[in-house]
Design an enzyme around this catalytic site. Structure first.
Site, PDB file in Angstrom:
ATOM      1  N   HIS A 250       9.632   1.335  18.232  1.00  0.00           N
ATOM      2  CA  HIS A 250       8.869   0.148  17.869  1.00  0.00           C
ATOM      3  C   HIS A 250       8.819  -0.821  19.025  1.00  0.00           C
ATOM      4  O   HIS A 250       9.573  -0.728  19.989  1.00  0.00           O
ATOM      5  CB  HIS A 250       9.393  -0.503  16.589  1.00  0.00           C
TER       6      HIS A 250
ATOM      7  N   THR B  84       0.823  -1.219   0.000  1.00  0.00           N
ATOM      8  CA  THR B  84       0.000   0.000   0.000  1.00  0.00           C
ATOM      9  C   THR B  84       0.853   1.264   0.000  1.00  0.00           C
ATOM     10  O   THR B  84       0.753   2.087   0.912  1.00  0.00           O
ATOM     11  CB  THR B  84      -0.925   0.030   1.237  1.00  0.00           C
TER      12      THR B  84
ATOM     13  N   ASP C 123      15.055   3.942  19.782  1.00  0.00           N
ATOM     14  CA  ASP C 123      14.821   2.541  19.414  1.00  0.00           C
ATOM     15  C   ASP C 123      15.741   1.714  20.315  1.00  0.00           C
ATOM     16  O   ASP C 123      15.405   1.437  21.466  1.00  0.00           O
ATOM     17  CB  ASP C 123      15.120   2.400  17.921  1.00  0.00           C
TER      18      ASP C 123
ATOM     19  N   GLU D 297       8.143  -2.828  12.939  1.00  0.00           N
ATOM     20  CA  GLU D 297       9.290  -2.057  12.448  1.00  0.00           C
ATOM     21  C   GLU D 297      10.303  -2.962  11.801  1.00  0.00           C
ATOM     22  O   GLU D 297      10.944  -2.606  10.805  1.00  0.00           O
ATOM     23  CB  GLU D 297       9.940  -1.294  13.616  1.00  0.00           C
TER      24      GLU D 297
ATOM     25  N   ASP E 137      17.081  -4.589  21.101  1.00  0.00           N
ATOM     26  CA  ASP E 137      16.359  -4.083  19.932  1.00  0.00           C
ATOM     27  C   ASP E 137      14.997  -4.705  19.877  1.00  0.00           C
ATOM     28  O   ASP E 137      14.869  -5.861  19.443  1.00  0.00           O
ATOM     29  CB  ASP E 137      17.159  -4.409  18.668  1.00  0.00           C
TER      30      ASP E 137
END
Lengths: 733, 733
Positions: free
Chosen positions: A372, A262, A449, A420, A382
């Protein structure tokens, strides 16, 4: 033509500085105004910032991390849903939650390995006998790795396929690497093994396919991650922070960010979707990441010539390029590498969790803070280090709001982004869905992050206008474990530059890439942004990134033992980011320094002039002359303080919209969502205007008139954008 | 998915209305506030508007027109420069000028006939003898037409060339017209004669070229302009307003607006330019406009079959399609039409003249009022009627400012655009150069080009949010020559519709095209805009436009005798436009009514549902369901009036940015600078979302899956844009 616009920016910055002084003067002298005026003209409260700093607590951060990482939480899995619930529970807590918090879902296209039919990589001989099988899962050292929800290492968005061929070693999979091999080898039908680094993940396969390569393996060489160390027995995790031999970096192998079906549209249920076959920028041939213990077996058995010295890694053998294929002296003589990849694509519901603290005076101005939530496995560093920091920030601020102690002048929006790891999807869809509102109202975006890679020094990247507020905050926060040293002091010691205006200062990075969720905010929306973390002392390691990155070893145990014992690095980041957040939300006049922006633009211009001027003149392209009649050093006309609330708003709007003025949605048709003509990614590797630099590099190579025309075009684009920015800062009418 | 967003807009409009009421309440009760607060909260002063209306004077307008039209003033000619000086002198007058006025120049690509080598169209026989020559200049009736600066009629941007061929009559030059001819005739090597109307000027040649047509003539049929009258002796000018037989409509034959060499870039000296050969959307074959006296000679001599009845015009002969070529019974038997066209392109300096009145409270919010200054010949009606009105407006307002009687709350910018006749160039370059600043700050744009076509009724087109302020102003202005009838009353009598909310009201048009300088403001910048003029009673004429349009007869004499004797129509337009301008500049809360916008969007949606729903369902494309959980009827939370100045600004910003929220710079890649997903031009001819309508028409015709995918894409684009607009109007956080 650029120079005259730059002067506009420089001078305008001066005018704004004058405005700021007058503003402050006006406010302090306005104490006899009615009580609501006191609110409207209230500036940031330094004592509140001190209070905030004192309440940021390592134990809370540690417990946040423990809770967030107790199971793998890859996007859209049960573990991910559990973290959604954690965020909602915290942000909806009556005692320390936010004003409001909710879930926003998108239907996004993800790529997974097939749990029932694991990807396989084997060495097979001419009789199809399997001589060697690549390990399917990483070796378990703790219960974490034994969790059945640990996803098999794979290359997200690699196509499925069963391919077989002679092996070649293609270094980092850059175009020049394949070009080099192609000079002596026929690459058609081969499988290439490449090491991480040098080129994007997906690029290694995209670059390979035109040569007829049919499959690509990727591994992390111990040279690039472990400072050369590679023994399981004692050198690597769980004995140190280094990657164990079976460790595999997972990752998304796409080029563009956001949901791939999209483009430019929020991925809602009814939204138009392109066909998966029409996705561009993903591997055209099967691709699979493997551990270096297997890479060692394969590479050290290769035949052919020795690879160039710069291609050699840490294995105790010579890296040959392949015959193609294995050496006749090896056990794999006359054998192929076979890849059986069963990845599949699926549209799944991925959630962002959003939370807000409503602004008191300017609710229609937003400071956005995000990270994220999804990881590849347990994702302790992470992204959970960042999420733990965000949760501590919202706990401290939320409690102040609930207790009526504080309410920010502007609204604060917190975003816990989904998916993410698959390509910044949650944040990108958010910016697409709310493009108009965010374009109108967002002051700044702060991204934390990975909060802590290591705890030696701060690393921050931002628009240069935010340099001063970052410096101010870092001076007020103690460095981890060093009460008497500030984060600023540790930073300037570790990484610095000499500014023409400020002298020796810490070196702030630029946000030119798309490495985390700031990308859509910077490049698509033109929102002034910051990305920060604590990081290494580079004198102590050459690791590309922390060694457990995207492996099953990135766990609470790893983070608390090796990355940030005592969570003091996390605390320093929480304090620094929170300090900046409060200043952006509460300052009467936004703490944006335009002359710092102008300094960088001028450096860009100087670089362009010194690198390109001669060739441009040869092609009759004018880079512009200093035209003194264009000087925009408007005398300040701020004599009247009559309309103070609107005057403050006016100046702030100029500052807020400065980066938006640099957007050109048509300038980079080949770079998805990149619109910012100063910070767009560039492959030319020059510290100057990216469109100009890339166009110049191409024209210089080809010498074609049409390419020189593109150079002229990009010069006009950046010139017009800088003039637009100057107009944004100049006197308003 | 559209429906739910529409509800958002509808409900948000209600919330804003509540806000407005509270705002007014807050202000009236705030009379004990300090004096500067009185300024900040001051609303539009109705007595000032009355004073303004009373001072707008017909004699001043008449004398403006006389001065502006005393010589031809085609863009960049000496006459044009003279009008630049007129504007500057007026706007810099110490007694009634503006705060500031200046010239802004662009280097723009124009197209001219060669004065030394006039374009020639002749009928030549096989021996190359000239049997008939088309008149090179229009017949002179007054000294105006004898002026040596009257430019020869020509088709701007038609290429030069010497072509010859059999003549065919191609009606209006639409694709269907050539398609029809092509069924029975070989069009290769022919010259097509076409009449104005039905297709764009340049399109007549663009449509012709694929069939092998080598040249195109265009004329105005007396049926389409003169209500069928065509006699020189008594029926036409100078005896009436009708076009004389030799009259020729000049015009620009380009498709895209703005300077054709610098798309999306302001045309400054150093700016990157495409090569003239790379311009698209201009005639690929020589094209020339001619008068109907010559067209009569050519068409009535044509051979071949009779053209269809809908192709017949007012000549007293049967319009045949051509053999190709002339009838064997005619004097032109076996002869060709020969076109010798010597047009040339040149980059020339074209000036906009800009003037400003600085705002007192919100100088950083702009109301822009503009008209072009350049004409084809004397241009009394087009554009000088509008310029005369603008000069009268600025005289009255300028004097009030100079005398200290008045200063608007917001800044007013006046633009006298250059080179509009060549494709809206001055206004388009202005919007490109100041894109960022105008995007940030422009409230609205008012365009008054031809102020008076005739004096029967107002014709106004605008974004629907401006309907209410247009109605309010028109109720306060007397209709020309009818003291007891308002402009509103004359309008509703002449053209009306029934609104679900308001009942019977005058019919406001939409700004879906690019017919005047509003185009870049509406389509490229998304600024809420108005275009207005006084116009015909359609019961009295069927003329496409006033008959002297773009001819040498559009003179002061013509305007004052036939279009608006006594200049009362001009006065009514000046009063109406000025009234609206003052309201937009002075109203505390902007007089934008969002529910009127929502009414039109809902009508668009209903049209889309009724026309397309069935086919969309068949192609599995959802047009969306009413989802009640999405209702955004936020309860108003405006209990506190504490931050009134900022609250008013907040609501105004929501209103100002509403149209900007509808922009999508990537939605219409084939339509230059069209970005507004509601008002973009559409060839489908349906009163619904233009991208959807065009995509649907194409998909229905082709039946191809890729075209149905485009339908789905455009549905998602408009849906996301409407949601963005709803978010702009919704509660701010």
């Amino acid at each position: 033509m650029i120079k005259k616009a730059l002067i506009g920016i420089l001078c305008s910055a001066v005018v704004l500085a004058v405005g700021i002084l007058i503003g402050h003067y006006g406010i302090s002298s306005g104490s006899s105004a009615p009580s609501w005026m006191q609110n409207v003209t209230k500036d940031v409260d330094e004592s509140f910032i001190e209070k905030f700093l004192s309440e940021v607590d390592t134990v809370h951060i540690q417990e946040n991390l423990r809770e967030l990482t107790d199971m793998p939480h890859m996007a859209t899995t049960a573990g991910d849903e559990k973290t959604v619930q954690v965020m909602l529970k915290r942000w909806q807590d009556p005692g320390y939650g936010l004003d409001d918090a909710w879930r926003e879902e998108y239907d996004v296209y993800l790529s997974f390995p097939n749990a029932n039919k694991p990807n396989k990589v084997t060495v097979v001989n001419a009789e199809a006998a399997v001589l060697h099988s690549i390990r399917e899962k990483e070796k378990a050292y703790t219960d974490d790795q034994k969790d059945p929800d640990v996803v098999q290492p794979y290359a997200a968005y690699s196509p499925p396929g069963n391919v077989k061929g002679r092996l070649v070693y293609a270094n980092q999979g850059k175009p020049s690497d394949y070009e080099h091999l192609n000079q002596t080898l026929d690459l058609r039908g081969t499988i290439a093994i490449t090491r991480y680094g040098g080129a994007g993940r997906g690029a290694k396969a995209i670059n390979a396919a035109p040569y007829g390569v049919v499959g690509v393996l990727v591994y992390t060489d111990p040279l690039d991650i472990n400072d050369g160390l590679m023994s399981d027995a004692s050198e690597t995790y769980p004995h140190s922070w280094y990657m164990p031999p079976s460790g595999v970096e997972r990752g998304s192998f796409n080029r563009d960010f956001g949901d791939l079906l999209t483009p430019y549209l929020a991925a809602k249920e009814d939204t138009y979707r392109i066909s998966p076959e029409d996705i561009t920028g993903i591997p055209p041939i099967p691709t699979q990441p493997i551990g270096f213990e297997d890479a060692y077996v394969l590479i050290c058995a290769l035949g052919g010539d020795a690879a160039p010295s710069t291609w050699q890694g840490a294995f105790n053998c010579t890296y040959n390029v392949g015959g193609p294929g294995f050496s006749s002296a090896s056990a794999f003589n006359n054998s192929d590498v076979k890849m059986d990849i069963y990845n599949y694509g699926e549209v799944k519901k991925s959630a962002n969790v959003m939370g807000v603290i409503k602004g008191s005076v300017e609710p229609d101005r937003y400071v956005i803070y995000g990270n994220h939530r999804d990881s590849w496995v347990h994702g302790a560093i992470d992204p959970s280090s960042g999420t733990s920091v965000m949760l501590e920030l919202t706990r401290v601020l939320g409690r102040m709001v609930k207790e009526g102690v504080w309410r920010p002048r502007r609204s604060i929006i917190f975003g816990s982004w989904g998916a993410e790891e698959f390509g910044l999807i949650g944040s990108a869809e958010y910016t697409e869905q709310y493009f108009a509102k965010l374009s109108e109202r967002a002051i700044a975006y702060i991204n934390v992050d990975i909060a802590v890679f290591a705890n030696a020094t701060l690393r921050a990247s931002a628009m240069p206008s935010l340099e001063s507020v970052i410096f101010k905050a870092t001076k007020e926060v103690s460095a981890p474990g060093e009460a008497s040293t500030s984060v600023y002091d540790a930073w300037i010691r570790h990484s610095n530059r000499t500014s023409p205006t400020h002298g020796l200062i810490p070196k702030l990075g630029y946000l030119t890439g798309a490495g985390s969720d700031y990308a859509a905010f910077v490049h698509y929306l033109g929102i002034s942004s910051i990305d920060m973390s604590y990081t290494y002392d580079r004198s102590k390691t050459n690791a590309r990134i922390y060694p457990a990155y995207h492996t099953a070893y990135d766990t609470f145990d790893y983070a608390s033992k090796y990355i940030d014992p005592g969570f003091v690095g996390h605390q320093a980041v929480a304090r620094t980011a929170g300090n900046i957040l409060i200043r952006l939300a509460d300052s009467l006049l936004l703490p944006f320094n335009c002359s710092d922006y102008a300094e960088i633009l001028e450096a860009y211009l100087n670089t362009a002039v010194s690198l390109y001027q001669q060739q441009l003149q040869a092609h009759k392209i004018s880079i512009g002359k200093l035209q003194t009649d264009w000087w925009r050093c408007y005398a300040s006309k701020c004599n009247s303080l009559s309309f103070m609330p609107l005057k403050v708003r006016r100046i702030n709007d100029q500052l807020m919209l400065l980066d938006r003025a640099f957007l050109d949605p048509l300038a980079f048709p080949d770079k998805y969502a990149f619109r910012h003509v100063i910070w767009t990614s560039s492959s030319a590797g020059k510290a100057t205007f990216p469109g100009l630099a890339d166009a110049y590099a191409k024209a210089e190579l080809s010498g074609e008139a049409s390419d020189w025309a593109k150079v002229h075009y990009h010069l006009s684009v950046v010139s017009q954008a800088i003039e637009g920015a100057a107009n944004t800062l100049a006197e308003v009418i």
